[in-house]
Motif scaffolding. Structure first.
Motif, PDB file in Angstrom:
ATOM      1  N   PHE A  13      36.507  38.767  44.813  1.00  0.00           N
ATOM      2  CA  PHE A  13      36.381  40.218  44.856  1.00  0.00           C
ATOM      3  C   PHE A  13      34.919  40.611  44.688  1.00  0.00           C
ATOM      4  CE2 PHE A  13      40.909  41.116  44.077  1.00  0.00           C
ATOM      5  CZ  PHE A  13      41.319  39.887  43.601  1.00  0.00           C
TER       6      PHE A  13
ATOM      7  N   PHE B 107      36.118  49.065  43.572  1.00  0.00           N
ATOM      8  CA  PHE B 107      36.518  47.903  44.355  1.00  0.00           C
ATOM      9  C   PHE B 107      35.967  48.037  45.772  1.00  0.00           C
ATOM     10  CE2 PHE B 107      38.935  44.616  46.197  1.00  0.00           C
ATOM     11  CZ  PHE B 107      39.478  45.105  47.367  1.00  0.00           C
TER      12      PHE B 107
ATOM     13  N   TYR C 293      38.055  42.167  49.225  1.00  0.00           N
ATOM     14  CA  TYR C 293      38.804  41.035  48.688  1.00  0.00           C
ATOM     15  C   TYR C 293      38.928  39.945  49.750  1.00  0.00           C
ATOM     16  CZ  TYR C 293      43.004  38.299  47.690  1.00  0.00           C
ATOM     17  OH  TYR C 293      43.893  37.266  47.489  1.00  0.00           O
TER      18      TYR C 293
ATOM     19  N   ARG D 149      39.769  35.523  40.851  1.00  0.00           N
ATOM     20  CA  ARG D 149      41.070  35.343  40.222  1.00  0.00           C
ATOM     21  C   ARG D 149      41.550  33.961  40.628  1.00  0.00           C
ATOM     22  NH1 ARG D 149      45.592  34.375  43.079  1.00  0.00           N
ATOM     23  NH2 ARG D 149      45.250  36.207  44.389  1.00  0.00           N
TER      24      ARG D 149
ATOM     25  N   SER E 257      49.326  33.153  42.437  1.00  0.00           N
ATOM     26  CA  SER E 257      49.494  34.589  42.250  1.00  0.00           C
ATOM     27  C   SER E 257      50.392  34.830  41.056  1.00  0.00           C
ATOM     28  CB  SER E 257      50.130  35.202  43.499  1.00  0.00           C
ATOM     29  OG  SER E 257      49.242  35.140  44.577  1.00  0.00           O
ATOM     30  N   GLY E 258      49.991  35.722  40.245  1.00  0.00           N
ATOM     31  CA  GLY E 258      50.821  36.092  39.115  1.00  0.00           C
ATOM     32  C   GLY E 258      50.595  35.235  37.897  1.00  0.00           C
ATOM     33  N   GLY E 259      51.393  35.451  36.911  1.00  0.00           N
ATOM     34  CA  GLY E 259      51.345  34.645  35.714  1.00  0.00           C
ATOM     35  C   GLY E 259      50.109  34.918  34.898  1.00  0.00           C
ATOM     36  N   ALA E 260      49.705  33.938  34.142  1.00  0.00           N
ATOM     37  CA  ALA E 260      48.627  34.147  33.181  1.00  0.00           C
ATOM     38  C   ALA E 260      47.258  34.088  33.824  1.00  0.00           C
ATOM     39  CB  ALA E 260      48.733  33.107  32.074  1.00  0.00           C
TER      40      ALA E 260
ATOM     41  N   SER F 118      46.029  36.111  36.201  1.00  0.00           N
ATOM     42  CA  SER F 118      45.728  37.299  36.981  1.00  0.00           C
ATOM     43  C   SER F 118      44.442  37.981  36.553  1.00  0.00           C
ATOM     44  CB  SER F 118      46.885  38.301  36.881  1.00  0.00           C
ATOM     45  OG  SER F 118      48.015  37.804  37.558  1.00  0.00           O
ATOM     46  N   LYS F 119      43.815  37.485  35.498  1.00  0.00           N
ATOM     47  CA  LYS F 119      42.582  38.129  35.053  1.00  0.00           C
ATOM     48  C   LYS F 119      41.488  37.882  36.079  1.00  0.00           C
ATOM     49  CE  LYS F 119      40.588  34.191  32.707  1.00  0.00           C
ATOM     50  NZ  LYS F 119      39.901  33.690  31.506  1.00  0.00           N
ATOM     51  N   LEU F 120      40.497  38.749  36.053  1.00  0.00           N
ATOM     52  CA  LEU F 120      39.307  38.569  36.858  1.00  0.00           C
ATOM     53  C   LEU F 120      38.198  37.999  35.979  1.00  0.00           C
ATOM     54  CD1 LEU F 120      39.209  41.906  38.887  1.00  0.00           C
ATOM     55  CD2 LEU F 120      39.854  39.644  39.720  1.00  0.00           C
TER      56      LEU F 120
ATOM     57  N   PHE G 132      34.189  37.655  36.008  1.00  0.00           N
ATOM     58  CA  PHE G 132      33.071  38.311  36.681  1.00  0.00           C
ATOM     59  C   PHE G 132      31.779  37.509  36.546  1.00  0.00           C
ATOM     60  CE2 PHE G 132      34.548  42.506  37.935  1.00  0.00           C
ATOM     61  CZ  PHE G 132      35.726  42.619  37.229  1.00  0.00           C
TER      62      PHE G 132
ATOM     63  N   TYR H  69      45.154  45.925  32.633  1.00  0.00           N
ATOM     64  CA  TYR H  69      44.182  44.954  32.124  1.00  0.00           C
ATOM     65  C   TYR H  69      43.127  45.713  31.333  1.00  0.00           C
ATOM     66  CZ  TYR H  69      46.088  42.455  36.193  1.00  0.00           C
ATOM     67  OH  TYR H  69      46.917  41.895  37.125  1.00  0.00           O
TER      68      TYR H  69
ATOM     69  N   TYR I 204      39.171  45.296  29.843  1.00  0.00           N
ATOM     70  CA  TYR I 204      37.932  44.545  29.924  1.00  0.00           C
ATOM     71  C   TYR I 204      36.888  45.216  29.025  1.00  0.00           C
ATOM     72  CZ  TYR I 204      39.741  42.336  34.189  1.00  0.00           C
ATOM     73  OH  TYR I 204      40.500  41.635  35.095  1.00  0.00           O
TER      74      TYR I 204
ATOM     75  N   PHE J 233      37.258  39.788  30.191  1.00  0.00           N
ATOM     76  CA  PHE J 233      38.669  40.121  30.138  1.00  0.00           C
ATOM     77  C   PHE J 233      39.160  40.049  28.701  1.00  0.00           C
ATOM     78  CE2 PHE J 233      43.064  40.206  31.169  1.00  0.00           C
ATOM     79  CZ  PHE J 233      43.685  39.158  30.519  1.00  0.00           C
TER      80      PHE J 233
ATOM     81  N   GLN K 284      46.022  41.433  29.173  1.00  0.00           N
ATOM     82  CA  GLN K 284      46.805  41.978  30.282  1.00  0.00           C
ATOM     83  C   GLN K 284      48.230  42.253  29.832  1.00  0.00           C
ATOM     84  OE1 GLN K 284      47.876  39.208  33.351  1.00  0.00           O
ATOM     85  NE2 GLN K 284      49.039  40.724  34.501  1.00  0.00           N
TER      86      GLN K 284
ATOM     87  N   ARG L 169      50.934  39.559  29.041  1.00  0.00           N
ATOM     88  CA  ARG L 169      50.971  38.470  30.010  1.00  0.00           C
ATOM     89  C   ARG L 169      49.859  37.454  29.790  1.00  0.00           C
ATOM     90  NH1 ARG L 169      55.296  37.858  33.474  1.00  0.00           N
ATOM     91  NH2 ARG L 169      53.875  36.462  34.525  1.00  0.00           N
ATOM     92  N   ALA L 170      48.689  37.936  29.414  1.00  0.00           N
ATOM     93  CA  ALA L 170      47.561  37.017  29.256  1.00  0.00           C
ATOM     94  C   ALA L 170      46.582  37.589  28.258  1.00  0.00           C
ATOM     95  CB  ALA L 170      46.866  36.788  30.595  1.00  0.00           C
TER      96      ALA L 170
ATOM     97  N   HIS M 145      51.632  41.623  38.879  1.00  0.00           N
ATOM     98  CA  HIS M 145      50.733  40.568  38.474  1.00  0.00           C
ATOM     99  C   HIS M 145      50.411  39.623  39.616  1.00  0.00           C
ATOM    100  CE1 HIS M 145      54.742  39.036  37.876  1.00  0.00           C
ATOM    101  NE2 HIS M 145      54.297  37.819  37.828  1.00  0.00           N
ATOM    102  N   TYR M 146      50.997  39.860  40.794  1.00  0.00           N
ATOM    103  CA  TYR M 146      50.574  39.140  41.994  1.00  0.00           C
ATOM    104  C   TYR M 146      49.348  39.864  42.529  1.00  0.00           C
ATOM    105  CZ  TYR M 146      54.898  36.592  41.705  1.00  0.00           C
ATOM    106  OH  TYR M 146      55.907  35.799  41.277  1.00  0.00           O
ATOM    107  N   LEU M 147      48.212  39.470  41.987  1.00  0.00           N
ATOM    108  CA  LEU M 147      47.032  40.314  42.072  1.00  0.00           C
ATOM    109  C   LEU M 147      46.380  40.323  43.432  1.00  0.00           C
ATOM    110  CD1 LEU M 147      44.702  41.884  40.712  1.00  0.00           C
ATOM    111  CD2 LEU M 147      43.674  39.700  40.203  1.00  0.00           C
TER     112      LEU M 147
ATOM    113  N   GLN N 261      42.371  45.026  41.699  1.00  0.00           N
ATOM    114  CA  GLN N 261      42.532  45.714  40.429  1.00  0.00           C
ATOM    115  C   GLN N 261      41.691  46.970  40.520  1.00  0.00           C
ATOM    116  OE1 GLN N 261      41.601  43.346  36.978  1.00  0.00           O
ATOM    117  NE2 GLN N 261      43.261  41.906  37.357  1.00  0.00           N
TER     118      GLN N 261
END
Lengths: 118, 113
Positions: free
Chosen positions: A35, A47, A50, A95, A99-102, A104-106, A108, B33, B35, B45, B48, B55-56, B97-99, B102
């Motif tokens: 991103f 944004f 992507y 990321r 996809s998904g789960g733990a 998903s954070k970005l 930077f 999320y 940050y 981060f 989340q 989730r995280a 969460h299927y990112l 954001q």
């Protein structure tokens, strides 16, 4: 090791010219997303574009395009026809993982300052 | 305008105090999320939430906590504040969460004196 590396010092570009902002990344995952965000002096994060790791074509959004070179692990942002309003800090982010789960954070990079000269 | 709202825009408080930052995600977004952006640490981060559940977790201090409510808005609670907590705190949201993207709120600038 840094996952996102943006090493260019402050960048300058003449109005109406194109500029490339560099970003390299480090991941062992096969599935990831890249991103670019813009942060003007007002502080908000905007944004821009992507690129998914499995996308075969480079992403484009108006004047923004992403030069994705998977083997080199680089995801450079190209801004065409620069405008004065493009002056801002630009962040590359990633990321990782499925996809998904733990994951998903970005994550930077440290950002690059771009100044557009009239 | 990203559609993500954050309040307050600015917050000035003293060391040792507790504050609450509020975030409303874009309509339809289930993931929130948080940050933190500071000069020395950059953008990091914190945590989340997805549809009310954590989730995280990232580099979030034990003095910090967050939650997401049934209406999907989220709050970040910062307690026993220190000078080093001064930063810009962003909330971001995504559809799930299927990112892909954001979308970030305007941020809350916290100054601890």
């Amino acid at each position: 090791a840094q996952k996102i590396t943006q090493t260019q010092p402050g960048m300058f570009v003449q109005e109406k010219e194109a500029v490339t902002l560099d970003c390299t990344y480090d991941t062992s995952d096969q599935s990831y997303g890249l991103f670019w965000y813009k942060q003007p002096s007002s502080g908000e994060m905007i944004f821009l574009i992507y690129q998914g790791s499995y996308d075969e074509q480079n992403a484009t959004e108006g004047r923004y395009s992403l030069n994705f070179q998977k083997a080199r692990k680089s995801a450079n942002l190209v801004i065409s026809a620069s405008q004065l309003g493009d002056s801002a800090m630009y962040f590359c982010a990633m990321r990782e993982g499925r996809s998904g789960g733990a994951n998903s954070k970005l994550t930077f990079g440290k950002g690059i300052t771009l100044s557009v000269r009239p | 305008d990203s559609g993500v709202t954050q309040t307050p825009k600015h917050l000035i408080t003293a060391t040792g105090q507790r504050v609450t930052l509020r975030c409303s995600p874009r309509s339809g977004d289930l993931s929130v999320y948080w940050y933190q952006q500071s000069l020395d640490q950059g953008l990091q981060f914190l945590i989340q939430y997805y549809n009310g559940e954590e989730r995280a977790k990232g580099n979030i201090l034990e003095r910090f906590s967050a939650q997401q409510f049934p209406d999907l808005h989220s709050e970040l609670n910062l307690s026993s504040l220190e000078l080093g907590d001064s930063a810009l705190y962003f909330c971001a949201s995504s559809v799930d969460h299927y990112l892909h993207e954001q979308f970030f709120g305007p941020g809350t600038r916290l100054t601890v004196l």
